[in-house]
Design an enzyme around this catalytic site. Structure first.
Site, PDB file in Angstrom:
ATOM      1  N   TYR A  92       0.821  -1.211   0.000  1.00 56.52           N
ATOM      2  CA  TYR A  92       0.000   0.000   0.000  1.00 56.52           C
ATOM      3  C   TYR A  92       0.853   1.259   0.000  1.00 56.52           C
ATOM      4  O   TYR A  92       1.695   1.462   0.877  1.00 56.52           O
ATOM      5  CB  TYR A  92      -0.894  -0.014   1.233  1.00 56.52           C
ATOM      6  CG  TYR A  92      -2.029   0.974   1.224  1.00 56.52           C
ATOM      7  CD1 TYR A  92      -3.181   0.718   0.500  1.00 56.52           C
ATOM      8  CD2 TYR A  92      -1.971   2.149   1.955  1.00 56.52           C
ATOM      9  CE1 TYR A  92      -4.251   1.603   0.509  1.00 56.52           C
ATOM     10  CE2 TYR A  92      -3.033   3.044   1.977  1.00 56.52           C
ATOM     11  CZ  TYR A  92      -4.163   2.759   1.246  1.00 56.52           C
ATOM     12  OH  TYR A  92      -5.217   3.652   1.261  1.00 56.52           O
ATOM     13  N   SER A 187       1.117  -7.637   1.695  1.00 57.77           N
ATOM     14  CA  SER A 187       0.097  -6.720   2.190  1.00 57.77           C
ATOM     15  C   SER A 187      -0.881  -6.388   1.065  1.00 57.77           C
ATOM     16  O   SER A 187      -1.550  -7.278   0.557  1.00 57.77           O
ATOM     17  CB  SER A 187       0.754  -5.478   2.800  1.00 57.77           C
ATOM     18  OG  SER A 187      -0.189  -4.691   3.498  1.00 57.77           O
ATOM     19  N   GLN A 188      -0.980  -5.128   0.633  1.00 61.17           N
ATOM     20  CA  GLN A 188      -1.840  -4.829  -0.507  1.00 61.17           C
ATOM     21  C   GLN A 188      -1.454  -5.699  -1.695  1.00 61.17           C
ATOM     22  O   GLN A 188      -2.326  -6.207  -2.413  1.00 61.17           O
ATOM     23  CB  GLN A 188      -1.722  -3.359  -0.901  1.00 61.17           C
ATOM     24  CG  GLN A 188      -2.495  -3.020  -2.174  1.00 61.17           C
ATOM     25  CD  GLN A 188      -2.260  -1.597  -2.651  1.00 61.17           C
ATOM     26  OE1 GLN A 188      -3.106  -0.741  -2.487  1.00 61.17           O
ATOM     27  NE2 GLN A 188      -1.093  -1.341  -3.231  1.00 61.17           N
ATOM     28  N   ASP A 273      -0.313  -9.241  13.906  1.00 60.38           N
ATOM     29  CA  ASP A 273      -0.508  -8.261  12.839  1.00 60.38           C
ATOM     30  C   ASP A 273      -1.822  -7.515  13.051  1.00 60.38           C
ATOM     31  O   ASP A 273      -2.902  -8.079  12.863  1.00 60.38           O
ATOM     32  CB  ASP A 273      -0.510  -8.982  11.494  1.00 60.38           C
ATOM     33  CG  ASP A 273      -0.547  -8.055  10.300  1.00 60.38           C
ATOM     34  OD1 ASP A 273      -0.755  -6.843  10.477  1.00 60.38           O
ATOM     35  OD2 ASP A 273      -0.380  -8.563   9.168  1.00 60.38           O
ATOM     36  N   HIS A 302       2.949  -6.816  11.247  1.00 59.72           N
ATOM     37  CA  HIS A 302       2.705  -6.769   9.805  1.00 59.72           C
ATOM     38  C   HIS A 302       3.971  -6.955   8.975  1.00 59.72           C
ATOM     39  O   HIS A 302       3.878  -7.184   7.764  1.00 59.72           O
ATOM     40  CB  HIS A 302       2.013  -5.457   9.442  1.00 59.72           C
ATOM     41  CG  HIS A 302       1.420  -5.465   8.064  1.00 59.72           C
ATOM     42  ND1 HIS A 302       0.565  -6.452   7.615  1.00 59.72           N
ATOM     43  CD2 HIS A 302       1.586  -4.608   7.012  1.00 59.72           C
ATOM     44  CE1 HIS A 302       0.211  -6.204   6.369  1.00 59.72           C
ATOM     45  NE2 HIS A 302       0.820  -5.104   5.975  1.00 59.72           N
TER      46      HIS A 302
END
Length: 321
Positions: A92, A187-188, A273, A302
């Site tokens: 992200y 992640s993203q 996370d 994370h």
């Protein structure tokens, strides 16, 4: 941060009801078919770098609505074709960065296509170069609520379409074996990889690392961390819009995408996370119908496994290609 989600034994069995629109497949079938109507070949230009053991190419391919999307292709120096390939999507706010930013996959003998994320690339890393020329209605800061009034105009419709077209582009490049393409991201990027695997047939593997964009309705009400808090801030102003917002998000939920993926999967999850809570990751992982594994990082947030996870991915992928 102590563990805050379900115990691991419960996560492994976590199978919640997920909102899924009746026209999910029709929506995405029409979206991808329209994007593939822009059949211009990718433009590929070799770039000068200080690296002697890899060759790097600047790739531009048509994404959503034919918009130009940038990527770096990195291959072992002198490679002429038939390489297995990794298409990677960004976390992200990040972009594709500089040529040579990511050398691990090429060093391991793969072609590596690192896709820019439209409109992003200015929060961390070395930048991005792909604009998002499409407007949207009122939104909270960030990307998660852009166009959230309607799935047709939602920001991630464009991003997920770009991701599929990146796979299409990779399969057309002369350095790549079209039958040995895999997708990954953190992640993203992990959430985008799940979508790419759902919407692109015949991938070898999908490797989502601590994926974002999964089980929105749980995540938004469960964590106080961004980016999911962008939806909270939006709904705190647009009171009563919950049904409309979560209906839009259901078209993009990684849990709905995962059940449609036919590639072997290696996920990762971190039990501390707060950005992508473990239960949201397992909501997608547990729906994945193909052969699958998950790496569990019990005392990480994370950041997940980082280099440990890349090593796990390389070992997972080697016998498949």
């Amino acid at each position: 941060m102590p563990r805050f989600d379900l115990p691991l034994t419960e996560l492994q069995q976590f199978s919640p009801d997920i909102r899924e629109p009746a026209d999910f497949d029709a929506f995405w079938g029409a979206t991808i078919a329209e994007a593939r109507g822009w059949d211009a070949a990718p433009r590929i230009v070799r770039v000068d770098t200080p690296f002697t053991l890899v060759d790097v190419f600047d790739v531009t391919f048509p994404g959503f609505a034919g918009d130009p999307v940038k990527a770096w292709l990195t291959v072992p120096a002198g490679a002429t074709g038939s390489l297995p390939a990794i298409v990677e999507y960004q976390g992200y706010g990040g972009g594709r960065g500089l040529p040579g930013d990511r050398l691990g996959w090429a060093a391991a003998g793969y072609a590596h296509l690192s896709m820019d994320t439209r409109g992003q690339g200015s929060m961390w890393g070395s930048g991005g170069e792909t604009p998002d020329p499409h407007g949207a209605g009122p939104a909270a800061s960030g990307f998660l609520t852009r166009g959230i009034d309607d799935p047709a105009g939602y920001y991630y419709r464009r991003v997920f379409t770009d991701a599929v077209r990146a796979v299409d582009a990779a399969r057309s490049l002369p350095q790549i074996d079209a039958d040995r393409v895999s997708v990954t991201g953190t992640s993203q990027g992990g959430g985008i990889a799940i979508a790419a695997a759902a919407l692109s047939a015949g991938l070898v593997a999908v490797m989502p690392d601590v994926p974002f964009l999964c089980h929105f309705e749980r995540a938004v009400g469960f964590t106080d961390a961004d980016p999911y808090q962008e939806v909270v801030r939006y709904l705190s102003v647009h009171r009563g819009a919950d049904e409309r917002v979560f209906e839009t998000l259901s078209y993009f939920d990684g849990a709905n995408m995962a059940k449609r993926a036919d590639a072997a999967a290696l996920y990762s999850v971190a039990l501390m996370d707060t950005v992508c809570p473990p239960s949201t990751v397992f909501a997608a992982y547990n729906r994945h119908p193909a052969a699958k594994q998950i790496e569990v990082y019990t005392h990480n947030g994370h950041e997940g496994g980082q280099a440990y996870q890349w090593d796990a991915q390389a070992r997972f992928l080697a016998p498949l290609v």
